[in-house]
Design an enzyme around this catalytic site. Structure first.
Site, PDB file in Angstrom:
ATOM      1  N   ARG A   1       0.812  -1.217   0.000  1.00 50.78           N
ATOM      2  CA  ARG A   1       0.000   0.000   0.000  1.00 50.78           C
ATOM      3  C   ARG A   1       0.849   1.273   0.000  1.00 50.78           C
ATOM      4  O   ARG A   1       0.647   2.166  -0.808  1.00 50.78           O
ATOM      5  CB  ARG A   1      -0.923  -0.003   1.225  1.00 50.78           C
ATOM      6  CG  ARG A   1      -1.978  -1.075   1.193  1.00 50.78           C
ATOM      7  CD  ARG A   1      -2.518  -1.364   2.584  1.00 50.78           C
ATOM      8  NE  ARG A   1      -3.414  -2.501   2.573  1.00 50.78           N
ATOM      9  CZ  ARG A   1      -3.024  -3.768   2.523  1.00 50.78           C
ATOM     10  NH1 ARG A   1      -1.730  -4.058   2.469  1.00 50.78           N
ATOM     11  NH2 ARG A   1      -3.895  -4.748   2.510  1.00 50.78           N
ATOM     12  N   THR A   2       1.799   1.343   0.926  1.00 52.13           N
ATOM     13  CA  THR A   2       2.552   2.590   1.072  1.00 52.13           C
ATOM     14  C   THR A   2       3.435   2.847  -0.138  1.00 52.13           C
ATOM     15  O   THR A   2       3.471   3.965  -0.668  1.00 52.13           O
ATOM     16  CB  THR A   2       3.410   2.543   2.356  1.00 52.13           C
ATOM     17  OG1 THR A   2       2.556   2.293   3.474  1.00 52.13           O
ATOM     18  CG2 THR A   2       4.133   3.855   2.571  1.00 52.13           C
TER      19      THR A   2
ATOM     20  N   ARG B   1      11.468   3.494   3.966  1.00 49.97           N
ATOM     21  CA  ARG B   1      10.966   2.584   4.995  1.00 49.97           C
ATOM     22  C   ARG B   1      12.125   1.713   5.423  1.00 49.97           C
ATOM     23  O   ARG B   1      12.840   1.150   4.591  1.00 49.97           O
ATOM     24  CB  ARG B   1       9.816   1.718   4.487  1.00 49.97           C
ATOM     25  CG  ARG B   1       9.455   0.591   5.452  1.00 49.97           C
ATOM     26  CD  ARG B   1       8.160  -0.094   5.100  1.00 49.97           C
ATOM     27  NE  ARG B   1       7.024   0.784   5.351  1.00 49.97           N
ATOM     28  CZ  ARG B   1       5.755   0.388   5.253  1.00 49.97           C
ATOM     29  NH1 ARG B   1       5.474  -0.861   4.915  1.00 49.97           N
ATOM     30  NH2 ARG B   1       4.778   1.249   5.490  1.00 49.97           N
TER      31      ARG B   1
ATOM     32  N   LYS C   1      26.867  -6.184  -1.583  1.00 54.45           N
ATOM     33  CA  LYS C   1      28.309  -6.331  -1.797  1.00 54.45           C
ATOM     34  C   LYS C   1      29.113  -5.674  -0.682  1.00 54.45           C
ATOM     35  O   LYS C   1      30.338  -5.575  -0.771  1.00 54.45           O
ATOM     36  CB  LYS C   1      28.696  -5.710  -3.145  1.00 54.45           C
ATOM     37  CG  LYS C   1      28.000  -6.328  -4.350  1.00 54.45           C
ATOM     38  CD  LYS C   1      28.396  -5.596  -5.627  1.00 54.45           C
ATOM     39  CE  LYS C   1      27.681  -6.158  -6.850  1.00 54.45           C
ATOM     40  NZ  LYS C   1      28.032  -5.409  -8.083  1.00 54.45           N
TER      41      LYS C   1
ATOM     42  N   HIS D   1       5.039   6.277  11.688  1.00 49.84           N
ATOM     43  CA  HIS D   1       4.523   6.151  10.319  1.00 49.84           C
ATOM     44  C   HIS D   1       3.610   7.354  10.074  1.00 49.84           C
ATOM     45  O   HIS D   1       2.391   7.240  10.039  1.00 49.84           O
ATOM     46  CB  HIS D   1       3.748   4.847  10.184  1.00 49.84           C
ATOM     47  CG  HIS D   1       3.508   4.409   8.768  1.00 49.84           C
ATOM     48  ND1 HIS D   1       3.726   5.224   7.679  1.00 49.84           N
ATOM     49  CD2 HIS D   1       3.052   3.227   8.262  1.00 49.84           C
ATOM     50  CE1 HIS D   1       3.415   4.567   6.579  1.00 49.84           C
ATOM     51  NE2 HIS D   1       3.008   3.356   6.903  1.00 49.84           N
TER      52      HIS D   1
END
Length: 319
Positions: free
Chosen positions: A55-56, A105, A83, A133
């Site tokens: 969703r976000t 996020r 790496k 959030h």
């Protein structure tokens, strides 16, 4: 509002109200046959998601494109982080490509603040650990504002008198923290409904240990999922017992007043916190939350990267 959006606390009540007002303009844009405006043409937004999201991530990508911004999606699994490259080097490399905003996020609380130390671009917190959030909280406030026709804006109005039950896994939920904070800024009364094992160690909220204690006297029922991916131990005896005490069962759904809004940030664990079909609940605004996520995230991007003039939202542009 500063150049970044990291938390509801830093945004403050004035910033929150302003973004709700701007979201009205974005909702109008999204109702057009061609929901696209040139407000952020020439700007570049990079989505950097270190945790899974549907969703976000899609909401931010859609929001940026409807404002005519260019978008970049950073894939952690295919990056040089595998790496041994540091997060700082990765961010500075991407920034050097000409990024105006990072949407991040991350599983670690505080990561967006750290990223802000490494770049002059705007940083938008799309969820950090258990901490915050803010855009979820914003879309939740906008959903309540529109569903209940509460005139909360920079010109006044509040959620005074609204009784909110936030139910479930509070301890691991950044949504619970940010959305509770936003509700309280606007005057609502919030009660946490949760077992002690799913509460944060310190808090100032009113808490009850069974949904039946409040279900007859609320205006908003906000259900949270059990975040098993963040748990290192069993914090409830059994999911059936959890549902019996905290889930929205058919019996509890029948007790809800017709005016009560039912909300959930997704993804939903059907049969656990939600033991009924939300589509059959007259007060369910769960789909509206998803729709409003685009409106609100357009507002955030516009506020951070736009000209500051809502005149740039008046004209359509071809895709």
């Amino acid at each position: 509002m500063s150049r970044s959006l990291l938390s509801i606390a830093e945004l403050g009540e004035t910033g929150l109200r302003r973004l709700l007002d701007i979201s009205d303009h974005m909702a109008e844009v999204n109702r057009r046959p061609n929901p696209k405006v040139p407000a952020l043409r020439g700007k570049t937004v990079c989505n950097v998601f270190f945790e899974d999201s549907t969703r976000t991530r899609l909401s931010f990508e859609t929001a940026a494109k409807r404002l005519s911004a260019d978008t970049m999606n950073f894939s952690v699994s295919q990056s040089s982080l595998n790496k041994g490259e540091s997060l700082r080097d990765t961010v500075e490399t991407i920034a050097a490509m000409g990024v105006d905003a990072f949407v991040i996020r991350h599983g670690s609380s505080g990561a967006p603040w750290q990223l802000g130390e490494w770049t002059s671009a705007s940083v938008i917190n799309a969820g950090d650990g258990w901490h915050a959030h803010p855009t979820q909280a914003l879309l939740d406030m906008y959903t309540v504002r529109t569903a209940l026709n509460r005139p909360v804006s920079v010109d006044g109005g509040s959620f005074d008198g609204l009784r909110v039950a936030m139910v479930g896994d509070i301890k691991h939920s950044r949504v619970a923290r940010s959305t509770t904070e936003a509700f309280k800024l606007l005057g609502a009364d919030v009660t946490w409904v949760s077992p002690k094992t799913l509460l944060p160690p310190t808090h100032d909220e009113n808490v009850v240990a069974n949904l039946d204690q409040v279900i007859d006297d609320i205006d908003i029922l906000y259900l949270l999922r059990m975040q098993n991916e963040r748990m290192s131990e069993a914090l409830v005896p059994h999911l059936r017992e959890y549902t019996a005490r905290f889930g929205l069962t058919p019996e509890r759904a029948a007790r809800l007043g017709q005016h009560v809004l039912v909300m959930h940030p997704g993804p939903m664990n059907r049969g656990v916190e939600m033991a009924v079909d939300p589509g059959e609940l007259p007060g369910s605004v769960i789909n509206q939350q998803v729709t409003n996520g685009i409106n609100v995230r357009m507002a955030v991007l516009f506020e951070l990267l736009g000209s500051g003039s809502e005149n740039s939202l008046t004209g359509n542009t071809e895709s």
